[in-house]
Design an enzyme around this catalytic site. Structure first.
Site, PDB file in Angstrom:
ATOM      1  N   HIS A 219      -1.624   0.728  -6.714  1.00 54.09           N
ATOM      2  CA  HIS A 219      -3.087   0.747  -6.885  1.00 54.09           C
ATOM      3  C   HIS A 219      -3.366   0.767  -8.399  1.00 54.09           C
ATOM      4  O   HIS A 219      -2.924  -0.124  -9.118  1.00 54.09           O
ATOM      5  CB  HIS A 219      -3.632   1.962  -6.116  1.00 54.09           C
ATOM      6  CG  HIS A 219      -5.116   2.040  -5.944  1.00 54.09           C
ATOM      7  ND1 HIS A 219      -5.978   1.027  -6.285  1.00 54.09           N
ATOM      8  CD2 HIS A 219      -5.918   3.035  -5.461  1.00 54.09           C
ATOM      9  CE1 HIS A 219      -7.232   1.387  -6.011  1.00 54.09           C
ATOM     10  NE2 HIS A 219      -7.220   2.613  -5.515  1.00 54.09           N
ATOM     11  N   HIS A 258      -3.074  -9.109  -3.662  1.00 52.10           N
ATOM     12  CA  HIS A 258      -4.172  -8.224  -3.289  1.00 52.10           C
ATOM     13  C   HIS A 258      -4.321  -8.243  -1.779  1.00 52.10           C
ATOM     14  O   HIS A 258      -4.122  -9.268  -1.146  1.00 52.10           O
ATOM     15  CB  HIS A 258      -5.489  -8.670  -3.948  1.00 52.10           C
ATOM     16  CG  HIS A 258      -6.492  -7.577  -4.000  1.00 52.10           C
ATOM     17  ND1 HIS A 258      -7.357  -7.337  -2.970  1.00 52.10           N
ATOM     18  CD2 HIS A 258      -6.741  -6.642  -4.947  1.00 52.10           C
ATOM     19  CE1 HIS A 258      -8.105  -6.295  -3.284  1.00 52.10           C
ATOM     20  NE2 HIS A 258      -7.746  -5.850  -4.475  1.00 52.10           N
ATOM     21  N   ASP A 309      -5.756  -5.666 -12.535  1.00 48.11           N
ATOM     22  CA  ASP A 309      -4.859  -4.934 -13.428  1.00 48.11           C
ATOM     23  C   ASP A 309      -4.098  -5.841 -14.383  1.00 48.11           C
ATOM     24  O   ASP A 309      -3.597  -5.377 -15.402  1.00 48.11           O
ATOM     25  CB  ASP A 309      -3.858  -4.118 -12.591  1.00 48.11           C
ATOM     26  CG  ASP A 309      -4.571  -3.027 -11.826  1.00 48.11           C
ATOM     27  OD1 ASP A 309      -5.352  -2.302 -12.457  1.00 48.11           O
ATOM     28  OD2 ASP A 309      -4.373  -2.917 -10.603  1.00 48.11           O
TER      29      ASP A 309
HETATM   30  C1  COA Z   1      -1.610  -5.040  -3.992  1.00 42.37           C
HETATM   31  C2  COA Z   1      -0.540  -5.104  -2.899  1.00 42.37           C
HETATM   32  C3  COA Z   1      -0.010  -3.697  -2.625  1.00 42.37           C
HETATM   33  C4  COA Z   1      -1.201  -5.660  -1.654  1.00 42.37           C
HETATM   34  O1  COA Z   1      -0.218  -6.000  -0.811  1.00 42.37           O
HETATM   35  P1  COA Z   1      -0.303  -6.068   0.785  1.00 42.37           P
HETATM   36  O2  COA Z   1      -1.537  -6.691   1.250  1.00 42.37           O
HETATM   37  O3  COA Z   1       0.011  -4.728   1.335  1.00 42.37           O
HETATM   38  O4  COA Z   1       0.858  -7.081   0.995  1.00 42.37           O
HETATM   39  P2  COA Z   1       2.365  -6.695   1.294  1.00 42.37           P
HETATM   40  O5  COA Z   1       2.824  -5.524   0.476  1.00 42.37           O
HETATM   41  O6  COA Z   1       2.467  -6.590   2.772  1.00 42.37           O
HETATM   42  O7  COA Z   1       3.098  -8.011   0.756  1.00 42.37           O
HETATM   43  C5  COA Z   1       3.121  -9.239   1.464  1.00 42.37           C
HETATM   44  C6  COA Z   1       4.238 -10.112   0.891  1.00 42.37           C
HETATM   45  O8  COA Z   1       3.898 -10.524  -0.429  1.00 42.37           O
HETATM   46  C7  COA Z   1       4.857 -10.047  -1.359  1.00 42.37           C
HETATM   47  N1  COA Z   1       4.147  -9.555  -2.534  1.00 42.37           N
HETATM   48  C8  COA Z   1       2.929  -8.951  -2.551  1.00 42.37           C
HETATM   49  N2  COA Z   1       2.606  -8.647  -3.807  1.00 42.37           N
HETATM   50  C9  COA Z   1       3.631  -9.051  -4.582  1.00 42.37           C
HETATM   51  C10 COA Z   1       3.862  -9.018  -5.969  1.00 42.37           C
HETATM   52  N3  COA Z   1       2.982  -8.476  -6.801  1.00 42.37           N
HETATM   53  N4  COA Z   1       5.010  -9.527  -6.458  1.00 42.37           N
HETATM   54  C11 COA Z   1       5.906 -10.091  -5.617  1.00 42.37           C
HETATM   55  N5  COA Z   1       5.740 -10.152  -4.285  1.00 42.37           N
HETATM   56  C12 COA Z   1       4.614  -9.640  -3.771  1.00 42.37           C
HETATM   57  C13 COA Z   1       5.557  -8.886  -0.654  1.00 42.37           C
HETATM   58  O9  COA Z   1       6.849  -8.671  -1.154  1.00 42.37           O
HETATM   59  C14 COA Z   1       5.562  -9.376   0.765  1.00 42.37           C
HETATM   60  O10 COA Z   1       6.583 -10.341   0.919  1.00 42.37           O
HETATM   61  P3  COA Z   1       7.448 -10.419   2.275  1.00 42.37           P
HETATM   62  O11 COA Z   1       6.437 -10.758   3.341  1.00 42.37           O
HETATM   63  O12 COA Z   1       8.422 -11.499   1.991  1.00 42.37           O
HETATM   64  O13 COA Z   1       8.049  -9.064   2.455  1.00 42.37           O
HETATM   65  C15 COA Z   1       0.628  -6.008  -3.368  1.00 42.37           C
HETATM   66  O14 COA Z   1       0.171  -7.320  -3.608  1.00 42.37           O
HETATM   67  C16 COA Z   1       1.341  -5.450  -4.578  1.00 42.37           C
HETATM   68  O15 COA Z   1       2.242  -4.621  -4.441  1.00 42.37           O
HETATM   69  N6  COA Z   1       0.970  -5.911  -5.813  1.00 42.37           N
HETATM   70  C17 COA Z   1       1.524  -5.375  -7.018  1.00 42.37           C
HETATM   71  C18 COA Z   1       0.836  -4.074  -7.373  1.00 42.37           C
HETATM   72  C19 COA Z   1      -0.543  -4.301  -7.889  1.00 42.37           C
HETATM   73  O16 COA Z   1      -0.788  -5.170  -8.723  1.00 42.37           O
HETATM   74  N7  COA Z   1      -1.461  -3.466  -7.430  1.00 42.37           N
HETATM   75  C20 COA Z   1      -2.847  -3.506  -7.863  1.00 42.37           C
HETATM   76  C21 COA Z   1      -3.730  -4.025  -6.796  1.00 42.37           C
HETATM   77  S1  COA Z   1      -5.380  -4.241  -7.388  1.00 42.37           S
END
Ligand code: COA
Length: 376
Positions: A219, A258, A309
């Protein structure tokens, strides 16, 4: 679609505050497009809009500004807490604790009615930047700088932090960053605040919990991780190769992806513009150049777009803010959104209490300890 958990797509509240169109990359606060607000408004005006549902008249705004700037100073007790934590607590630990302890002497602490909550919100919006700046200066062995009522919210924070009057361009950039972080629908920290409020607990408890949720790297903590990533890529190295290697190792690239946006996060579009402008004027354009190269690689390789971010990291860095303060700055902007959601929750409350599906062992009878043979 199979349920992947994480409450994806689940509507948990009806809200008038903020809406996201994740397919088209649109973010709206109370009916106003965030791009419009970033261009024409100020963080203070967005605070008024978020807390009261309408943009203020000139008279209302003057009164709000004077209230806000009149509450920037910390009580002696809260100042002592910040000073005590400066030597050994991490920035988000300090903020979580200072906000919590600031409730002790709040004159409205025992009331959850909307007006009392708005007063508490206003005081928290005013004081959190002072907590962050005071902590940063104490940590660096410098004297804190008193708030300056002649300055707006953004400029005052930068002055309290650096000891120097920021340029109008720096103050505007920071103000826009604050606007872009002010609210964001049902994100994890806002949900946390609403869950706490739904027990009829108080504003400070909800904001303290929200700060705890924001701290995580998935987050709000992502902005600091972005800067660490930029710093970890050696000068002269191929950014593309570095990022591909991380993706091959299944590492997450912070600042991308996201839950709701399936295209560019509109806040990242705006922050990219500011980061580019600051880079053009800086002796170190490489932070922006590397960010753009990372963006191209991650969009190309994974189809994941930058979120708020990603470009906030280089933007804050160019403004001279140390990396450890990025997430506290996110918190001191988001506090208005959290507070407005608390007020909304209290105004039409039902305890938020979902259920879980039990997947543990079936019924079994208790064995006295001396008869148990199996190790856990
Ligand atoms: C924001 C976030 C948690 C949302 O994710 P989510 O909707 O829960 O999606 P998931 O965690 O289920 O990820 C789905 C897929 O995309 C991939 N993915 C998602 N974000 C990724 C990233 N930043 N880098 C690489 N791979 C990513 C995951 O590994 C997953 O792959 P898989 O299906 O092969 O296992 C995620 O995109 C993330 O971890 N981003 C990085 C942290 C970040 O920038 N957070 C700030 C958000 S405003």
């Amino acid at each position: 679609m199979a349920d992947k958990g994480g409450l994806e797509g689940v509507v948990v509240a009806r809200s008038r505050l903020c809406s996201i169109d994740g397919q088209n990359g649109v973010l709206v606060y109370g009916g106003y497009d965030v791009g419009d607000l970033a261009e024409h408004s100020s963080y203070e005006e967005v605070c008024f809009l978020t807390l009261y549902g309408e943009l203020p008249t000139k008279e209302q705004f003057d009164a709000f500004l004077s209230d806000l700037s009149g509450h920037r100073a910390l009580s002696d007790e809260t100042a002592q807490v910040v000073d005590m934590l400066a030597s050994h607590a991490a920035p988000m630990e300090m903020l979580r604790t200072a906000v919590s302890s600031d409730s002790f002497d709040d004159p409205d602490k025992d009331s959850n009615d909307a007006e009392a909550n708005r007063r508490k919100a206003m005081r928290l919006i005013a004081k959190m930047p002072t907590m962050v700046a005071r902590y940063a200066r104490r940590r660096a062995g410098q004297e804190p700088i008193a708030p300056d009522p002649a300055l707006g919210h953004a400029a005052n924070f930068l002055q309290m932090l650096t000891g120097e009057r920021p340029s109008p361009a720096a103050a505007k950039t920071f103000d826009v960053a604050l606007i872009l972080h002010a609210d964001h629908e049902m994100n994890a920290s806002t949900f946390t605040a609403r869950v706490i409020a739904s027990t009829l607990s108080d504003m400070h408890s909800a904001i303290t919990g929200a700060i705890g949720a924001l701290k995580g790297p998935l987050h709000g903590g992502a902005n600091e991780q972005v800067m660490h990533l930029l710093e970890a890529i050696p000068e002269g190295a191929s950014v593309e190769d570095e990022i591909r290697a991380r993706l091959d190792r299944k590492e997450r690239i912070m600042g991308f992806g996201h839950r709701v946006y399936k295209t560019w996060d509109p806040r990242a579009v705006i922050l990219k513009r500011f980061s580019r402008r600051l880079a053009d004027e800086s002796a170190e354009p490489r932070w922006f150049e590397m960010s753009e190269a990372i963006e191209k690689t991650v969009v190309g390789e994974k189809g994941l777009y930058p979120n708020v971010d990603f470009y906030s990291a280089s933007t804050y860095h160019y403004l001279g803010v140390e990396t450890g303060l990025f997430t506290p700055i996110f918190a001191m902007s988001r506090v208005v959104g959290w507070a407005a959601h608390v007020i909304e929750q209290h105004s039409d409350n039902r305890l938020i209490r979902p259920s879980s599906e039990y997947v543990g062992p079936g019924p079994r009878s208790y064995e006295p300890i001396e008869r148990r043979s199996q190790a856990a």
